[in-house]
Motif scaffolding. Structure first.
Motif, PDB file in Angstrom:
ATOM      1  N   GLY A  55       6.768  19.325  12.122  1.00  0.00           N
ATOM      2  CA  GLY A  55       7.037  17.962  11.654  1.00  0.00           C
ATOM      3  C   GLY A  55       8.514  17.684  11.569  1.00  0.00           C
ATOM      4  O   GLY A  55       9.343  18.596  11.538  1.00  0.00           O
ATOM      5  N   GLY A  56       8.832  16.407  11.531  1.00  0.00           N
ATOM      6  CA  GLY A  56      10.231  16.011  11.401  1.00  0.00           C
ATOM      7  C   GLY A  56      10.333  14.579  10.913  1.00  0.00           C
ATOM      8  O   GLY A  56       9.369  13.815  11.001  1.00  0.00           O
ATOM      9  N   PRO A  57      11.507  14.194  10.394  1.00  0.00           N
ATOM     10  CA  PRO A  57      11.701  12.844   9.888  1.00  0.00           C
ATOM     11  C   PRO A  57      11.802  11.825  11.013  1.00  0.00           C
ATOM     12  O   PRO A  57      12.208  12.159  12.135  1.00  0.00           O
ATOM     13  CB  PRO A  57      13.040  12.954   9.141  1.00  0.00           C
ATOM     14  N   ALA A  58      11.453  10.587  10.684  1.00  0.00           N
ATOM     15  CA  ALA A  58      11.513   9.515  11.680  1.00  0.00           C
ATOM     16  C   ALA A  58      12.259   8.316  11.109  1.00  0.00           C
ATOM     17  O   ALA A  58      12.413   8.190   9.884  1.00  0.00           O
ATOM     18  CB  ALA A  58      10.097   9.108  12.076  1.00  0.00           C
ATOM     19  N   ASP A  59      12.730   7.458  12.016  1.00  0.00           N
ATOM     20  CA  ASP A  59      13.424   6.219  11.633  1.00  0.00           C
ATOM     21  C   ASP A  59      12.612   5.022  12.109  1.00  0.00           C
ATOM     22  O   ASP A  59      11.983   5.077  13.171  1.00  0.00           O
ATOM     23  CB  ASP A  59      14.800   6.142  12.313  1.00  0.00           C
ATOM     24  N   PHE A  60      12.676   3.930  11.339  1.00  0.00           N
ATOM     25  CA  PHE A  60      12.008   2.689  11.762  1.00  0.00           C
ATOM     26  C   PHE A  60      12.916   1.887  12.699  1.00  0.00           C
ATOM     27  O   PHE A  60      14.107   1.694  12.419  1.00  0.00           O
ATOM     28  CB  PHE A  60      11.686   1.812  10.558  1.00  0.00           C
ATOM     29  N   TYR A  61      12.308   1.410  13.780  1.00  0.00           N
ATOM     30  CA  TYR A  61      12.987   0.497  14.718  1.00  0.00           C
ATOM     31  C   TYR A  61      12.136  -0.749  14.887  1.00  0.00           C
ATOM     32  O   TYR A  61      10.936  -0.738  14.603  1.00  0.00           O
ATOM     33  CB  TYR A  61      13.149   1.163  16.092  1.00  0.00           C
ATOM     34  N   ASN A  62      12.768  -1.831  15.357  1.00  0.00           N
ATOM     35  CA  ASN A  62      12.001  -3.009  15.741  1.00  0.00           C
ATOM     36  C   ASN A  62      11.475  -2.802  17.154  1.00  0.00           C
ATOM     37  O   ASN A  62      11.930  -1.903  17.878  1.00  0.00           O
ATOM     38  CB  ASN A  62      12.894  -4.258  15.680  1.00  0.00           C
TER      39      ASN A  62
END
Ligand code: GLU
Ligand code: MG
Length: 440
Positions: A96-103
């Motif tokens: 697992g790993g962290p994610a970022d929100f994008y449009n």
């Protein structure tokens, strides 16, 4: 990436991680970690275009309700992209790993707390400041079905917990070492079946990513040993609270701001302004640090949760505990914000702490007087009542500047949903309802 048979591996951070299932995590405004998984062969799509998620993901609530805002409704979609460099092994077959929100158009989303923390770090570095942060994870072990463990006694900070829970603790130590989270120490805390894992200082986004991963690993190891974990600020009313203390140090051109100066305990003038900025922002940012429906149960004098408004050298009742540079403190001088609890979104709490420190420096704020030692009785207690905390956050120009108006609006909506949802419940009923809300 290799792709032979069912076990596949991804090379990340210089190491090959074996997994079939790849999970990307995001933390919502209620401080809850949400996730999506893909087969490992979908890694590159997860990295480039990301997985779809409704606009409501950041404003899901502890009871899984949705706190709609004027700008967040049922239409529209976000994408979240995993950070491939941060993928780590979690459990058999899972990485697992962290994610970022994008449009959808590929631009970063204003609702992404991880990106916001990165922006606050960038703002500090434009001013020549280099921040490092560490955190402490306190948690309570329970039975798998959520009751207290059957046990006659508990010795705070005792050796007997290492004997009774050695299988869990050895597995936990090895698992955290394998994942490279930077464990500094593990101990039995004051509360029954309560432990603490503290993590070494790191760059702020790395610290927050490491904290999220460590929580997942603690939950997963506990489950292997037939137990569950509560990260609630107050798992059982009247017992010990779980804190999520944040440490911050700042350097300018390799010179620390919290040590080596002429001020009290070696503070530099800028270090003093940073502390002033943090203290000046406490009331407005309380909704970020400890804003949940159960947080006020923990944030009370006499609980070492930092409920006194002010700072003091090694003072565990002060919101800001100052740790001077000494031989016994190899990381150097730093400040510890004790009021933060595990219901906070760690990215936003770190952004608020750093942003308010930089604000103090930008405005040359003078260092306030130090709290008297053992000040629990004499100091002004911070207000943690949820409705007034949220009103202060909503009306705060400082919060809007540090976090952006969309995030502030979202956090307030989520926490107001909690306040309204549980308005007719007793503290004990609330504690029970949210006991596992922040467990991974
Ligand atoms: N459990 C306390 C808290 O709620 C902190 C105890 C300590 O100082 O480690 O923050
Ligand atoms: Mg502790």
């Amino acid at each position: 990436m290799s792709n032979n048979g069912s076990v596949k591996s991804v090379t990340t951070g210089g190491e090959a991680v074996q997994a079939s299932l790849l999970v990307g995590t995001v933390v919502d405004f209620a401080g809850v970690t949400r996730a999506k998984g893909v087969p490992l062969r979908r890694l590159s799509t997860f990295v480039t275009s990301g997985m779809g998620a409704s606009q409501t993901w950041p404003v899901f609530c502890v009871d899984n309700g949705v706190a709609f805002t004027p700008s967040i409704g049922v239409s529209g979609d976000l994408r979240f992209r995993i950070d491939v460099d941060k993928v780590r092994p979690i459990d058999d077959g899972v990485a697992g790993g962290p994610a970022d929100f994008y449009n959808q158009d590929g631009s970063p989303s204003a609702l992404c707390s991880r990106a916001r923390l990165a922006a606050v770090v960038e703002h500090a570095s434009e001013r020549g400041l280099v921040p490092m942060m560490g955190t402490e994870l306190e948690f309570v072990l329970t039975t798998l079905t959520g009751e207290r463990l059957p046990k006659a006694s508990w010795t705070a900070y005792g050796i007997n917990a290492f004997v009774t829970h050695r299988a869990f603790l050895v597995d936990l130590t090895e698992t955290l070492e394998r994942a490279g989270v930077g464990t500094e120490q593990i101990h039995a805390e004051h509360g029954e079946d309560q432990f603490e894992v503290s993590l070494a200082p790191a760059a702020p986004v790395d610290m927050a990513d490491g904290c999220v991963l460590t929580r997942i690993l603690i939950g997963s190891v506990a489950e292997r040993h037939g137990m569950a974990v509560s990260f609630s600020p107050m798992p059982w009313v009247g017992g010990s609270g779980n804190g999520a203390h944040l440490h911050l140090s700042l350097k300018r051109q390799d010179r620390p701001l919290f040590g080596g100066g002429d001020g009290p305990h070696g503070l530099t003038v800028e270090g003093g302004s940073a502390i002033a900025g943090i203290i000046g922002g406490l009331n407005e940012l309380m909704g970020i640090y400890a804003g949940s429906v159960i947080s006020a149960q923990r944030l009370q004098p006499g609980r070492w949760s930092g409920a006194s408004a002010g700072w003091g050298l090694e003072n565990r009742e002060a919101a800001v505990r100052f740790l001077a540079a000494t031989t016994g403190n190899p990381h150097g001088a730093n400040v510890e914000l004790k009021i933060v609890d595990p219901s906070a979104n760690i990215y936003l709490a770190a952004a608020a702490l750093l942003g308010s420190a930089v604000n103090g420096i930008d405005n040359n704020l003078p260092l306030p007087a130090e709290l008297a030692t053992n000040s629990a009785e004499s100091a002004v207690a911070l207000n943690a009542e949820q409705f007034s905390v949220l009103a202060a956050l909503e009306n705060s120009p400082l919060a809007a500047r540090i976090l952006g108006p969309d995030i502030v609006e979202g956090v307030v909506a989520v926490r107001r949903h909690e306040a309204t949802q549980y308005a007719d419940k007793s503290p004990a009923q609330i504690a029970e309802a949210v006991r596992f809300a922040w467990s991974a």
